[in-house]
Design a protein around this motif. Structure first.
Motif, PDB file in Angstrom:
ATOM      1  N   UNK A   1      49.243 -10.697  79.472  1.00  0.00           N
ATOM      2  CA  UNK A   1      49.414  -9.284  79.099  1.00  0.00           C
ATOM      3  C   UNK A   1      50.090  -9.096  77.746  1.00  0.00           C
ATOM      4  N   UNK A   2      50.017 -10.106  76.871  1.00  0.00           N
ATOM      5  CA  UNK A   2      50.691  -9.996  75.576  1.00  0.00           C
ATOM      6  C   UNK A   2      50.179  -8.829  74.729  1.00  0.00           C
ATOM      7  N   UNK A   3      48.903  -8.459  74.907  1.00  0.00           N
ATOM      8  CA  UNK A   3      48.381  -7.338  74.117  1.00  0.00           C
ATOM      9  C   UNK A   3      49.217  -6.090  74.379  1.00  0.00           C
ATOM     10  N   UNK A   4      49.475  -5.802  75.661  1.00  0.00           N
ATOM     11  CA  UNK A   4      50.242  -4.614  76.021  1.00  0.00           C
ATOM     12  C   UNK A   4      51.701  -4.759  75.592  1.00  0.00           C
ATOM     13  N   UNK A   5      52.231  -5.993  75.694  1.00  0.00           N
ATOM     14  CA  UNK A   5      53.633  -6.208  75.327  1.00  0.00           C
ATOM     15  C   UNK A   5      53.829  -5.976  73.827  1.00  0.00           C
ATOM     16  N   UNK A   6      52.895  -6.537  73.026  1.00  0.00           N
ATOM     17  CA  UNK A   6      53.002  -6.340  71.572  1.00  0.00           C
ATOM     18  C   UNK A   6      52.841  -4.863  71.220  1.00  0.00           C
ATOM     19  N   UNK A   7      51.886  -4.193  71.894  1.00  0.00           N
ATOM     20  CA  UNK A   7      51.669  -2.766  71.625  1.00  0.00           C
ATOM     21  C   UNK A   7      52.920  -1.973  71.999  1.00  0.00           C
ATOM     22  N   UNK A   8      53.525  -2.322  73.125  1.00  0.00           N
ATOM     23  CA  UNK A   8      54.725  -1.631  73.584  1.00  0.00           C
ATOM     24  C   UNK A   8      55.868  -1.777  72.594  1.00  0.00           C
ATOM     25  N   UNK A   9      56.050  -3.016  72.086  1.00  0.00           N
ATOM     26  CA  UNK A   9      57.122  -3.282  71.128  1.00  0.00           C
ATOM     27  C   UNK A   9      56.906  -2.493  69.836  1.00  0.00           C
ATOM     28  N   UNK A  10      55.647  -2.512  69.374  1.00  0.00           N
ATOM     29  CA  UNK A  10      55.353  -1.814  68.108  1.00  0.00           C
ATOM     30  C   UNK A  10      55.568  -0.315  68.263  1.00  0.00           C
ATOM     31  N   UNK A  11      55.157   0.229  69.416  1.00  0.00           N
ATOM     32  CA  UNK A  11      55.293   1.661  69.624  1.00  0.00           C
ATOM     33  C   UNK A  11      56.765   2.058  69.746  1.00  0.00           C
ATOM     34  N   UNK A  12      57.541   1.207  70.424  1.00  0.00           N
ATOM     35  CA  UNK A  12      58.926   1.563  70.696  1.00  0.00           C
ATOM     36  C   UNK A  12      59.794   1.507  69.438  1.00  0.00           C
ATOM     37  N   UNK A  13      59.555   0.474  68.615  1.00  0.00           N
ATOM     38  CA  UNK A  13      60.457   0.277  67.470  1.00  0.00           C
ATOM     39  C   UNK A  13      59.795   0.498  66.114  1.00  0.00           C
ATOM     40  N   UNK A  14      58.473   0.712  66.106  1.00  0.00           N
ATOM     41  CA  UNK A  14      57.802   0.917  64.823  1.00  0.00           C
ATOM     42  C   UNK A  14      57.845  -0.302  63.925  1.00  0.00           C
ATOM     43  N   UNK A  15      57.895  -1.492  64.555  1.00  0.00           N
ATOM     44  CA  UNK A  15      57.941  -2.736  63.788  1.00  0.00           C
ATOM     45  C   UNK A  15      56.578  -3.407  63.879  1.00  0.00           C
ATOM     46  N   UNK A  16      56.015  -3.764  62.729  1.00  0.00           N
ATOM     47  CA  UNK A  16      54.663  -4.316  62.689  1.00  0.00           C
ATOM     48  C   UNK A  16      54.685  -5.774  63.123  1.00  0.00           C
ATOM     49  N   UNK A  17      53.770  -6.150  64.041  1.00  0.00           N
ATOM     50  CA  UNK A  17      53.698  -7.546  64.487  1.00  0.00           C
ATOM     51  C   UNK A  17      52.522  -8.230  63.803  1.00  0.00           C
ATOM     52  N   UNK A  18      52.793  -9.375  63.162  1.00  0.00           N
ATOM     53  CA  UNK A  18      51.713 -10.197  62.613  1.00  0.00           C
ATOM     54  C   UNK A  18      51.531 -11.399  63.534  1.00  0.00           C
ATOM     55  N   UNK A  19      50.400 -11.468  64.199  1.00  0.00           N
ATOM     56  CA  UNK A  19      50.164 -12.588  65.115  1.00  0.00           C
ATOM     57  C   UNK A  19      49.138 -13.526  64.496  1.00  0.00           C
ATOM     58  N   UNK A  20      49.602 -14.695  64.088  1.00  0.00           N
ATOM     59  CA  UNK A  20      48.752 -15.640  63.384  1.00  0.00           C
ATOM     60  C   UNK A  20      48.124 -16.618  64.380  1.00  0.00           C
ATOM     61  N   UNK A  21      46.870 -17.021  64.133  1.00  0.00           N
ATOM     62  CA  UNK A  21      46.215 -18.058  64.949  1.00  0.00           C
ATOM     63  C   UNK A  21      46.401 -17.812  66.445  1.00  0.00           C
ATOM     64  N   UNK A  22      45.951 -16.656  66.937  1.00  0.00           N
ATOM     65  CA  UNK A  22      46.282 -16.261  68.313  1.00  0.00           C
ATOM     66  C   UNK A  22      45.811 -17.240  69.394  1.00  0.00           C
ATOM     67  N   UNK A  23      44.784 -18.057  69.087  1.00  0.00           N
ATOM     68  CA  UNK A  23      44.273 -18.943  70.132  1.00  0.00           C
ATOM     69  C   UNK A  23      44.882 -20.344  70.070  1.00  0.00           C
ATOM     70  N   UNK A  24      45.920 -20.523  69.241  1.00  0.00           N
ATOM     71  CA  UNK A  24      46.477 -21.866  69.055  1.00  0.00           C
ATOM     72  C   UNK A  24      47.289 -22.351  70.245  1.00  0.00           C
ATOM     73  N   UNK A  25      47.710 -23.615  70.152  1.00  0.00           N
ATOM     74  CA  UNK A  25      48.487 -24.221  71.231  1.00  0.00           C
ATOM     75  C   UNK A  25      49.970 -24.179  70.887  1.00  0.00           C
TER      76      UNK A  25
END
Lengths: 369, 273
Positions: free
Chosen positions: A71-95
């Motif tokens: 559920x990271x999509x919702x967690x990242x969206x929640x964080x961005x909405x709550x604090x207005x801080x932009x998340x840069x997620x690099x290489x999302x499918x990495x190990x």
């Protein structure tokens, strides 16, 4: 990277030139703030001070945090909405190893990851992490955190056999997988010599076949049998292969199966009794985080009631689940949806994982070819 | 001095990475070590090399033969015709159509639940009666052929275009049959170009990674997958230098192939002016 010698310095120099040429945005944190050494929100002067510092930084770098994972999509969206801080997620499918590689490779740049979500193996070298204790620290069982806060378990689950019950008949045990009707239908989503989760899948079949956490060989033998029967296909299971029916049976963490269920409503999970393998992932703050306050605020968010319930919504079991249940702040409907588990879970420790990995490197390729 | 930017580009993106790979393969934490090169002798690594070689050889020969036939069919038509333009454009696209998309296209078509598989199954034909070969070396070869054939068309067309109709007329005037013409004139002239193109296809398949990774994610069946495993393994210390040693072995193999290709090209270019 462990390069030594002159060519490494040349590489660094060229890399630096490229980084400058690649018009990297100017670092948002000029002087190192006190956030970089804060071991808790209180040390910074409370949550409000931490939020203000993080908002000033304005960005958070993550790496290899897959949106369809726990559920990271919702967690990242929640964080961005709550604090207005932009998340840069690099290489999302990495190990997880890719995350550690990124910390080392990008050290000192403003593209370095701020916080990490990693497997148990990547905790071997804690010199890369900064100790941090979230506000809800006391809710987390002692066995599930490093005493100073260098790493903290965040969420976990159980190894499950997931299957599309509209395409195959019900599975009640690991041995069912050997039935002829599963020909060409069973898959993992990665190679167990390279992935913690796939290793845990093989470990689960080992437990079901008389092996133990110290002996993964029975699991490798079982997969060799599956392969011989033609039931095991080496294709990497993805949402696409599940949706089109190529891999109607996939063994992986129960909380990852949720992303399959969005496409395949009939997706069903079995956590086989007598072969219950549990696994938790861990959060850590990068010692050299370019956005130290945002990194710590992200931690606070993940371990807040809101963040923990979002993990739960994704089918993962958050680390504060017991405490939150007692406090009455758990998302009860989501908790009721978790697949039933009939007994205590077995946790693979670092030494067992290392031994299993060594056995797999030597034997896996032969067993399934 | 107009070549300076080009040299800088080559140095940064070609020579430097190669140097890092070569040094890394011998980098033993403050000394030279041959451990990584010795590890190349492990049975599972040797098996991967053999697999890589077999898949590359098989798919390049298949690609070369069918690609050459298709290219010949194209040259017999109008040189500025619509058909030729369509085929060369399509080949330009398909030669570069690889990776996950290609693998999934095959899975969706002839995978276990693929369209064609299911349709044939309904008509009593089980293409997987003797095992699920799509996820074996034979399947990989088939999938690779999909981008090898168009690539062959692209690299072999110029050689075929260089064949003058006058040569054929001359052969016929001197009483030669079609067989004589192919055996004594066109064959010897085209052979270096054909072999050179085959070697190019070999190198192309040898280094392909994403297609195989999506199709066969288990067991590191070919060397590029072994390298990926050594680099990003979650369940062991990243064995970067072993990956460097594997890459070094690949570089050596490709260097041999490309040297042969260059020699053959030199022969070809003699009469292609």
């Amino acid at each position: 990277m462990r390069h030594s010698g002159r060519y490494a310095r040349v590489g660094v120099a060229v890399g630096a030139v490229l980084a400058i040429a690649g018009c990297a945005p100017p670092s948002t944190s000029g002087a190192p703030s006190t956030a970089a050494t804060a071991t808790s929100a209180a040390a910074l002067g409370g949550m409000d001070a931490l939020v203000a510092a993080a908002k000033k930084e304005g960005q958070l770098n993550l790496v290899s945090t897959a949106p369809d994972w726990a559920n990271y999509a919702a967690i990242m969206a929640g964080f961005q909405a709550k604090y207005g801080i932009k998340i840069n997620d690099d290489n999302p499918e990495g190990s997880s190893q890719d995350e550690i590689n990124a910390v080392k490779r990008l050290a000192g740049t403003d593209r370095a990851p701020d916080a990490l979500d990693i497997g148990v193996r990547e905790l071997a070298d804690t010199s890369l992490f900064a100790p941090y204790q979230v506000a809800t620290w006391k809710d987390i069982p002692d066995a599930q955190k490093e005493p100073s806060g260098l790493w903290v378990q965040d969420y976990g689950g159980y190894m499950a056999i997931g299957y599309d019950s509209s395409k195959v008949s019900a599975i009640t045990s690991v041995q069912d997988l050997l039935k002829p009707e599963f020909k060409g239908k069973i898959a993992l989503f990665a190679d167990p010599t390279a992935s913690n989760s796939a290793l845990s899948a093989v470990m689960m079949t080992s437990l079901a076949n008389g092996g133990s956490l110290d002996d993964i060989s029975k699991g490798v033998e079982f997969f060799a049998k599956l392969k011989k029967a033609g039931n095991f296909v080496p294709v990497a299971a993805t949402k696409a292969t599940v949706a089109n029916g190529t891999t109607p049976v996939v063994i992986n963490w129960d909380y990852l199966a949720v992303s399959f269920a969005t496409d395949v409503p009939a997706w069903t999970l079995l956590i086989p009794s007598g072969a219950i393998v549990a696994g938790f992932y861990n959060q850590a703050v990068n010692k050299g985080a370019p956005h130290p306050a945002a990194a710590r605020l992200w931690m606070e968010y993940l371990y807040s009631n809101e963040g923990q319930n979002l993990f739960l919504e994704g089918g993962a079991r958050p680390v504060r689940m017991d405490a939150m249940t007692k406090q009455g702040v758990i998302d009860a409907p989501a908790a009721a949806k978790l697949p039933p588990v009939s007994g205590p879970g077995n946790f693979i420790n670092l030494n067992q994982a290392t031994a299993a990995k060594a056995y797999l490197v030597a034997n896996w390729a032969n067993a399934i070819s | 001095m107009p070549v300076v930017p080009f040299l800088g580009y080559v140095a940064t993106f070609l020579l430097l990475p190669t140097a890092i790979v070569v040094f890394g393969a011998f980098d033993g934490q403050g000394g030279i070590t041959f451990d990584y090169l010795r590890a190349l002798g492990e049975p599972y690594v040797v098996a991967s090399f053999v697999h890589s070689f077999v898949v590359s050889a098989a798919s390049s020969v298949i690609g070369a033969v069918f690609g050459a036939l298709l290219a010949y069919a194209v040259t017999t038509g109008n040189r500025d015709g619509v058909l030729r333009r369509i085929i060369t454009s399509a080949c330009g696209v398909l030669a570069l159509f690889g990776g996950v998309a290609l693998a999934f296209a095959f899975i969706a078509t002839i995978g276990g639940a693929g369209l064609v598989t299911v349709w044939l199954g309904n008509h009593g034909i089980d293409i997987y009666a003797h095992g699920v070969w799509l996820y074996e070396l034979s399947g990989l070869t088939l999938v690779y052929a999909y981008f090898q054939i168009p690539l062959m068309v692209l690299v072999f067309l110029p050689a075929l275009d260089g064949v003058q109709p006058q040569w054929r007329e001359a052969a016929e005037n001197l009483g030669g049959t079609t067989w004589d013409y192919w055996r004594l004139v066109a064959g010897p002239l085209l052979t270096p170009a054909f072999l050179g193109a085959t070697l190019l296809l070999f190198a192309n398949a040898f280094s392909a990674f994403a297609t195989a990774a999506a199709l066969i994610s288990q067991g590191g069946i070919i060397i590029p997958l072994q390298i990926s495993g050594a680099l990003s393994s979650e369940v062991g210390l990243g064995r970067e230098n072993f990956a460097n040693a594997l890459a070094l072995a690949m570089i050596v193999m490709v260097a041999v192939v490309m040297t042969l290709y260059a020699l053959l090209q030199r022969r070809t270019s003699r009469w292609l002016r």
